[in-house]
Design a protein around this motif. Structure first.
Motif, PDB file in Angstrom:
ATOM      1  N   MET A  59      53.023  46.520  47.885  1.00  9.55           N
ATOM      2  CA  MET A  59      51.823  46.693  48.030  1.00  9.55           C
ATOM      3  C   MET A  59      50.437  46.981  48.282  1.00  9.55           C
ATOM      4  O   MET A  59      50.503  48.022  49.546  1.00  9.55           O
ATOM      5  CB  MET A  59      51.715  45.247  48.395  1.00  9.55           C
ATOM      6  CG  MET A  59      50.053  45.351  48.993  1.00  9.55           C
ATOM      7  SD  MET A  59      50.198  44.028  51.037  1.00  9.55           S
ATOM      8  CE  MET A  59      49.645  45.396  51.989  1.00  9.55           C
ATOM      9  N   LYS A  60      49.996  47.620  47.103  1.00 10.69           N
ATOM     10  CA  LYS A  60      48.518  48.606  48.070  1.00 10.69           C
ATOM     11  C   LYS A  60      47.477  48.193  48.759  1.00 10.69           C
ATOM     12  O   LYS A  60      47.733  47.245  48.523  1.00 10.69           O
ATOM     13  CB  LYS A  60      47.984  48.740  46.003  1.00 10.69           C
ATOM     14  CG  LYS A  60      48.863  49.584  44.733  1.00 10.69           C
ATOM     15  CD  LYS A  60      48.196  49.784  44.522  1.00 10.69           C
ATOM     16  CE  LYS A  60      49.454  49.883  42.679  1.00 10.69           C
ATOM     17  NZ  LYS A  60      50.466  51.040  42.365  1.00 10.69           N
ATOM     18  N   LEU A  62      44.228  48.098  48.254  1.00  7.94           N
ATOM     19  CA  LEU A  62      43.481  47.289  47.121  1.00  7.94           C
ATOM     20  C   LEU A  62      43.898  45.623  47.173  1.00  7.94           C
ATOM     21  O   LEU A  62      42.678  45.258  47.325  1.00  7.94           O
ATOM     22  CB  LEU A  62      43.728  47.992  45.589  1.00  7.94           C
ATOM     23  CG  LEU A  62      42.856  46.764  45.008  1.00  7.94           C
ATOM     24  CD1 LEU A  62      41.333  47.037  45.438  1.00  7.94           C
ATOM     25  CD2 LEU A  62      43.071  47.233  43.224  1.00  7.94           C
ATOM     26  N   THR A  63      44.773  45.595  47.052  1.00 10.76           N
ATOM     27  CA  THR A  63      45.877  43.985  47.510  1.00 10.76           C
ATOM     28  C   THR A  63      45.405  43.271  48.712  1.00 10.76           C
ATOM     29  O   THR A  63      44.805  42.586  49.319  1.00 10.76           O
ATOM     30  CB  THR A  63      47.103  44.269  46.771  1.00 10.76           C
ATOM     31  OG1 THR A  63      47.053  44.426  46.012  1.00 10.76           O
ATOM     32  CG2 THR A  63      47.189  42.660  46.731  1.00 10.76           C
TER      33      THR A  63
ATOM     34  N   TRP B 390      46.028  40.792  39.364  1.00 14.50           N
ATOM     35  CA  TRP B 390      47.300  39.948  40.275  1.00 14.50           C
ATOM     36  C   TRP B 390      47.595  38.697  39.873  1.00 14.50           C
ATOM     37  O   TRP B 390      47.300  38.045  38.630  1.00 14.50           O
ATOM     38  CB  TRP B 390      46.320  39.429  42.111  1.00 14.50           C
ATOM     39  CG  TRP B 390      45.758  40.296  42.311  1.00 14.50           C
ATOM     40  CD1 TRP B 390      46.876  41.348  43.603  1.00 14.50           C
ATOM     41  CD2 TRP B 390      44.566  41.490  42.689  1.00 14.50           C
ATOM     42  NE1 TRP B 390      45.907  42.478  43.464  1.00 14.50           N
ATOM     43  CE2 TRP B 390      45.081  42.613  43.546  1.00 14.50           C
ATOM     44  CE3 TRP B 390      43.434  41.768  41.576  1.00 14.50           C
ATOM     45  CZ2 TRP B 390      43.849  43.720  43.229  1.00 14.50           C
ATOM     46  CZ3 TRP B 390      42.460  42.560  41.473  1.00 14.50           C
ATOM     47  CH2 TRP B 390      42.926  43.575  42.543  1.00 14.50           C
ATOM     48  N   GLU B 416      49.604  44.077  40.566  1.00 15.27           N
ATOM     49  CA  GLU B 416      50.177  43.558  42.151  1.00 15.27           C
ATOM     50  C   GLU B 416      50.528  42.385  41.778  1.00 15.27           C
ATOM     51  O   GLU B 416      50.203  41.149  41.039  1.00 15.27           O
ATOM     52  CB  GLU B 416      48.953  43.735  42.686  1.00 15.27           C
ATOM     53  CG  GLU B 416      48.756  44.894  43.109  1.00 15.27           C
ATOM     54  CD  GLU B 416      49.726  45.720  43.959  1.00 15.27           C
ATOM     55  OE1 GLU B 416      49.481  46.256  45.165  1.00 15.27           O
ATOM     56  OE2 GLU B 416      50.995  46.827  43.282  1.00 15.27           O
TER      57      GLU B 416
END
Lengths: 183, 568
Positions: A59-60, A62-63, B390, B416
């Motif tokens: 998980m970055k 950014l997320t 995402w 992501e």
């Protein structure tokens, strides 16, 4: 982890570790704080040059900058930002694109980003607010790029600041599903 | 029924009917200058020809433009540098997307969009051609004629068909050398002037292609069904699956006539004929019969050997009520097979088409709240890498598959994943520029809850979307019917419902209610948007596109979020 070329044994030692996995936020507003015991191995300070080869997409930040708790009954804004308690963090280089990063800056919740980077042991050397001429400041953009896109949380927890509810991160994927009662 | 073409805000509107060969003025003139017939097709699909005296459809017209037999070769230019004429098959409903794509990606000209196929000319190299995303298979165009007249006389019809293939030897040599150029570029075995490769080598190649075929078998079958011509006509088995009877019979006949046909040492070449026919012709002849006849003709003409398992070249013949087309497939695998997708969920062509509607600009935030294996995100991130993607899903196994897909494609930097429910996404309001989703009810995967959740889903997606953002959804036919009910309700509720818009809404709904089995629902014009008639809260419908998923139909819905009193 899923999809890695070398299958990682279950109890694999994380190759890069945050120096403070047990960041416990001071209790606020009487919320219960759960201490998470995390596997800690190797206390080598993290530097951007340490890269993790093979798998490791996590998980970055950014997320993290977008994620908020969807627990019911929170005060407005009480679900953000989530506190990160990471037990496995990696740094993976990502090609730098100045224009792309510059586009991201205005969309970021800046304070949350700084706080998150700190909590992962990646003090970002970023100013409290982006300077007005940030678009042309490559050094600045590179620092943003690094904390936003290159630091990844593979294992750990995200904690709702208001309710204390913990959302686990496993194999780099945060599990934000609420149970029937919570939803 | 009419299909509106895909509307990009800047693209001019072409007055084409996808179903017929009605060309715009520019294309008609281009064709006329190269001596090809420009046909207009009336609403019933019956061609009316201009100025053709010869037997239907088979006038010897001369080589199409860009063909090596014409100016190119004379000029001595490298064949690759000139324009080639191609056609690309497309799943039903994707033709407008493909048309737009060939123009945009390849700078295609003389684009002719018909049911299931898009014809075009381009100078693009094979590497660029391979990148087409909304097409099924790409062919080099050899012959395109108006439809054969169906007559009871089998023999005559076979004769007419065979005459398509009777040419001077040089013609077929040229075809082969062009084809070899393509395959040389692709890195396949390109030196076909050698002796037949050793049996061992051939076997290993067969094994590879066999396993590839197994993988693609399902997709190939889908390809077959997607080529189904609507209306009368039998859908014929395409002998791409080497276990069909028609192929074994061709093999038998080839053994007997093969020996006498080996005249030309140079062209120690193997081929296979794939024939599809529908419409009037299919009533008289089967594709197997035609394939056999053509195969024999080619063997006599060129001295090639028939090989059904692993031919050097495949000759593709498609005969229907609109035209007769001969082509050579450029690539072994369909374009829809993406080497960057490990496990496909939604058909990649449709996923790409949906992403192309989402108006993804640089720096955009894109979400797929029911991402499954991530096909839509993969297609979008591959094509529009300057954005952030995402994907959310409630299923561990789906997320795992998506994770593998993302890593295999090397798109970990772009996409992501989250485990989350679309009904309560842990994301802030107005944070995304595009929400794209294949709504899984009633198709492959059953979602645990009822179809009733659709309004909730829409509401949550609307919440997440920025003003000016785009929602693109894929709905099954059942859901599609339901959408009309949902939006009707919302109209009454919406404070911004303007009375002026209701008439247009009813028109749109009347079109959707068109119950033709072959109906492809129309895209909605920009004028609809300008009426600011909100369908759901602040969402305005900006297009509905009917597409075929093989066995079933589905509908791509596009919505834009506009500024309303509620979200100012």
């Amino acid at each position: 982890m899923v999809g890695t070329s070398k299958p990682a044994p279950l109890n694999h030692v994380p190759r890069s570790m945050t120096s403070s996995p047990l960041r416990v936020s001071s209790p606020r507003h009487g919320c219960p704080v759960t201490v998470v015991t995390a596997v800690q191995s190797g206390a080598a300070p993290l530097s951007p040059e340490v890269t993790q080869t093979g798998g490791g997409a996590g998980m970055k930040l950014l997320t993290h900058n977008l994620l908020c708790s969807n627990v019911r009954g929170l005060r407005p804004g009480g679900g953000f930002p989530l506190r990160i308690q990471a037990s496995d963090v990696s740094v993976r280089p990502v090609p730098f694109n100045a224009a792309f990063v510059a586009r991201l800056v205005p969309r970021l919740r800046w304070g949350a980003l700084l706080e998150a980077a700190e909590s992962l042991g990646h003090p970002s050397e970023l100013p409290p607010e982006p300077a007005p001429d940030y678009e042309g400041d490559e050094a600045f953009l590179r620092r943003v790029h690094h904390v936003l896109l290159e630091v990844e949380v593979l294992e750990g927890f995200l904690q709702c600041p208001d309710s204390g509810r913990q959302f686990p991160i496993s194999r780099g994927i945060p599990n934000m599903l609420l149970s029937e009662e919570e939803a | 029924m009419r299909t509106r073409l895909l509307q990009h805000s800047n693209a001019p509107l072409h007055g084409q009917r996808w179903r017929g060969l009605l060309l715009n003025r520019e294309e008609r003139e281009a064709l006329r200058s190269h001596h090809l017939p420009a046909c207009t097709v009336g609403p019933r699909g019956s061609p009316s020809r201009h100025g053709e005296a010869a037997p239907a459809g088979l006038t010897a017209i001369g080589p199409p433009r860009g063909w090596p037999g014409s100016t190119l070769r004379a000029a001595g230019r490298d064949k690759m540098a000139g324009a080639g004429r191609y056609f690309c098959t497309a799943g039903r409903g994707l033709e407008p997307f493909l048309e737009r794509e060939v123009r945009a990606r390849l700078g295609a000209t003389e684009v002719d969009c018909t049911a299931g196929k898009v014809f075009f000319s381009t100078e693009a190299a094979p590497g660029e051609l391979r990148k087409l995303k909304s097409g099924e298979r790409l062919f080099l165009l050899l012959k395109k004629r108006t439809a054969l007249v169906g007559s009871r006389n089998k023999g005559k019809m076979l004769h007419d068909i065979k005459s398509l293939f009777i040419e001077e030897p040089k013609y077929w040599q040229d075809v082969i050398s062009i084809w070899r150029n393509f395959h040389g570029c692709e890195g396949k075995k390109d030196d076909v002037s050698q002796e037949n490769p050793s049996p061992l080598k051939r076997k290993s190649k067969e094994r590879d292609t066999a396993s590839k075929r197994q993988k693609t078998e399902e997709q190939v079958r889908e390809t077959v069904s997607e080529e189904h011509q609507t209306g009368a006509g039998e859908r014929c088995v395409v002998p791409e699956d080497s276990q069909t009877e028609s192929e074994t019979s061709l093999a038998d006949s080839s053994k007997s006539s093969g020996e006498k046909a080996i005249a030309n040492e140079q062209l120690n070449f193997s081929f296979r004929v794939s024939c599809r026919c529908s419409g009037a012709i299919a009533k008289v002849l089967t594709s197997q019969e035609i394939g056999r006849a053509v195969g024999v003709t080619l063997m006599k003409q060129c001295g090639w050997q028939a090989d059904l398992r692993d031919p050097d070249v495949e000759i593709f013949l498609h005969l229907n009520d609109v035209h007769s087309v001969v082509g050579i497939p450029l690539f072994r695998l369909p374009l829809a097979n993406r080497e960057y997708i490990k496990t496909a969920g939604l058909r990649s062509t449709i996923a790409w088409a949906m992403a192309s509607l989402a108006e993804i600009s640089a720096g955009a935030f894109v979400l797929d709240p029911m991402c499954g294996l991530g096909t839509i995100l993969l297609e979008a991130a591959k094509e529009w890498p300057e954005a952030c993607y995402w994907g959310a899903d409630i299923s561990d196994s789906q997320l795992e598959g998506a994770d593998v897909n993302i890593r295999s494609a090397g798109l970990m930097d772009k996409i992501e994943l989250l485990k989350a429910s679309v009904k309560a996404l842990p994301l802030p309001s107005e944070s995304f520029d595009a929400v794209i989703s294949d709504i899984p009810f009633g198709k492959k995967f059953k979602i645990t809850k009822d179809i009733q959740v659709l309004p909730d889903l829409l509401q949550e997606m609307e919440r997440l979307l920025r003003v000016g953002g785009t929602i693109v959804l894929l709905l099954s036919r059942d859901l599609h019917k339901r959408m009309d009910d949902i939006t009707k309700c919302a109209e009454h509720d919406s404070p911004d419902a303007s009375s002026g818009g209701t008439s247009e809404t009813t028109t749109a709904e009347a079109l959707h209610a068109d119950g033709n089995s072959s109906s492809l629902v129309n895209g909605v014009e920009e004028s609809f948007l300008s009426s600011r008639q909100t369908c759901f809260g602040s969402l305005v419908r900006d297009g509905v596109y009917g597409v075929s998923l093989g066995k079933t139909d589905a509908f791509i819905y596009k919505y834009k979020k506009i500024c309303t009193a509620g979200n100012q």
